[in-house]
Design a protein around this motif. Sequence first.
Motif, PDB file in Angstrom:
ATOM      1  N   UNK A 176     -13.967  -0.594  -7.543  1.00 57.42           N
ATOM      2  CA  UNK A 176     -12.769   0.079  -7.051  1.00 57.42           C
ATOM      3  C   UNK A 176     -11.847   0.494  -8.188  1.00 57.42           C
ATOM      4  N   UNK A 177     -11.523   1.787  -8.226  1.00 51.07           N
ATOM      5  CA  UNK A 177     -10.547   2.315  -9.174  1.00 51.07           C
ATOM      6  C   UNK A 177      -9.364   2.871  -8.379  1.00 51.07           C
ATOM      7  N   UNK A 178      -8.579   3.732  -8.996  1.00 50.63           N
ATOM      8  CA  UNK A 178      -7.397   4.276  -8.344  1.00 50.63           C
ATOM      9  C   UNK A 178      -6.205   3.344  -8.496  1.00 50.63           C
ATOM     10  N   UNK A 179      -5.085   3.722  -7.884  1.00 50.16           N
ATOM     11  CA  UNK A 179      -3.879   2.907  -8.021  1.00 50.16           C
ATOM     12  C   UNK A 179      -4.037   1.538  -7.370  1.00 50.16           C
ATOM     13  N   UNK A 180      -4.877   1.430  -6.334  1.00 51.95           N
ATOM     14  CA  UNK A 180      -5.122   0.126  -5.725  1.00 51.95           C
ATOM     15  C   UNK A 180      -5.921  -0.768  -6.657  1.00 51.95           C
ATOM     16  N   UNK A 181      -6.947  -0.217  -7.292  1.00 52.05           N
ATOM     17  CA  UNK A 181      -7.710  -0.999  -8.262  1.00 52.05           C
ATOM     18  C   UNK A 181      -6.830  -1.495  -9.391  1.00 52.05           C
ATOM     19  N   UNK A 182      -5.910  -0.635  -9.866  1.00 50.32           N
ATOM     20  CA  UNK A 182      -4.992  -1.035 -10.934  1.00 50.32           C
ATOM     21  C   UNK A 182      -4.037  -2.120 -10.467  1.00 50.32           C
ATOM     22  N   UNK A 222       2.568   6.684  -3.763  1.00 54.15           N
ATOM     23  CA  UNK A 222       3.532   7.533  -4.460  1.00 54.15           C
ATOM     24  C   UNK A 222       3.049   7.916  -5.851  1.00 54.15           C
ATOM     25  N   UNK A 223       2.019   7.242  -6.354  1.00 53.37           N
ATOM     26  CA  UNK A 223       1.500   7.567  -7.677  1.00 53.37           C
ATOM     27  C   UNK A 223       0.724   8.883  -7.626  1.00 53.37           C
ATOM     28  N   UNK A 224       0.720   9.580  -8.756  1.00 52.59           N
ATOM     29  CA  UNK A 224       0.038  10.870  -8.821  1.00 52.59           C
ATOM     30  C   UNK A 224      -1.436  10.674  -9.160  1.00 52.59           C
ATOM     31  N   UNK A 239       0.801  -1.232   0.000  1.00 51.08           N
ATOM     32  CA  UNK A 239       0.000   0.000   0.000  1.00 51.08           C
ATOM     33  C   UNK A 239       0.830   1.276   0.000  1.00 51.08           C
ATOM     34  N   UNK A 240       1.957   1.271   0.707  1.00 51.53           N
ATOM     35  CA  UNK A 240       2.770   2.492   0.766  1.00 51.53           C
ATOM     36  C   UNK A 240       3.301   2.878  -0.615  1.00 51.53           C
ATOM     37  N   UNK A 241       3.606   1.889  -1.443  1.00 51.75           N
ATOM     38  CA  UNK A 241       4.102   2.175  -2.785  1.00 51.75           C
ATOM     39  C   UNK A 241       3.015   2.801  -3.650  1.00 51.75           C
TER      40      UNK A 241
END
Length: 226
Positions: free
Chosen positions: A183-189, A164-166, A159-161
């Motif tokens: 769910x979208x966002x960097x976690x969804x990806x 760092x995404x914009x 999760x910490x990594x």
Amino acid sequence: MRNGPDIARIASLVGDPARANMLTALMDGGALTASELALEAGVTVQTASSHLSKLMDGGLLALTAQGRHRYYGLANPQIAAMLETIMGVAASMGPQRVRPGPREATMREARICYDHLAGDQAVAMLDGFLERSILIRDGEIIGMGAAGPSFFRAVGIEPDALATFRRPVCRACLDWSVRRAHLAGSLGAAIFDKIISEKWARREPGSRAVIFSPPGKRAFEKAFLG
């Protein structure tokens, strides 16, 4: 004229049938040439070029050059989320343009929405995360719950990594077929990347459909649905 975002300009860009077909053809996160997008839109290449110029000027598309070829893709995940939301509104208000056949059921079960999972499986996954407080929701805002970091580390996602995404780590994206959020966002990806890297599912060529193998579906459900 009222202050605020010019939604009429964006609506006019998306509202043309040919441009709408071009944009939805790019919702799988890929990139296509002007000729390929002309086929998707059912127009000549010359007409497609005019449409693409307008979409570029409007900030909805990004252009990548590779040798002699020019590839068009959606400018960012926010554009895909907007299109998915519009599709949900269109599906609820009709009339609907439905292509008959088994692929439609497959699309409802699981498909890609730019870079994350959508469909029944994705909505069930988010519901489970919220029920178990892995994620928490306050209105339209989704965040990491107390149980979240350890849960995702256990399945190989740091999760910490992601922070760092914009882009947001977690974001609700209205699912057009279920008409509830996935769910979208960097976690969804990151979750979608995990699904593909583990070979639990594959992308259906020429479609947004995501096909789970029987053992892959069991592994996905064990890892993310509880």
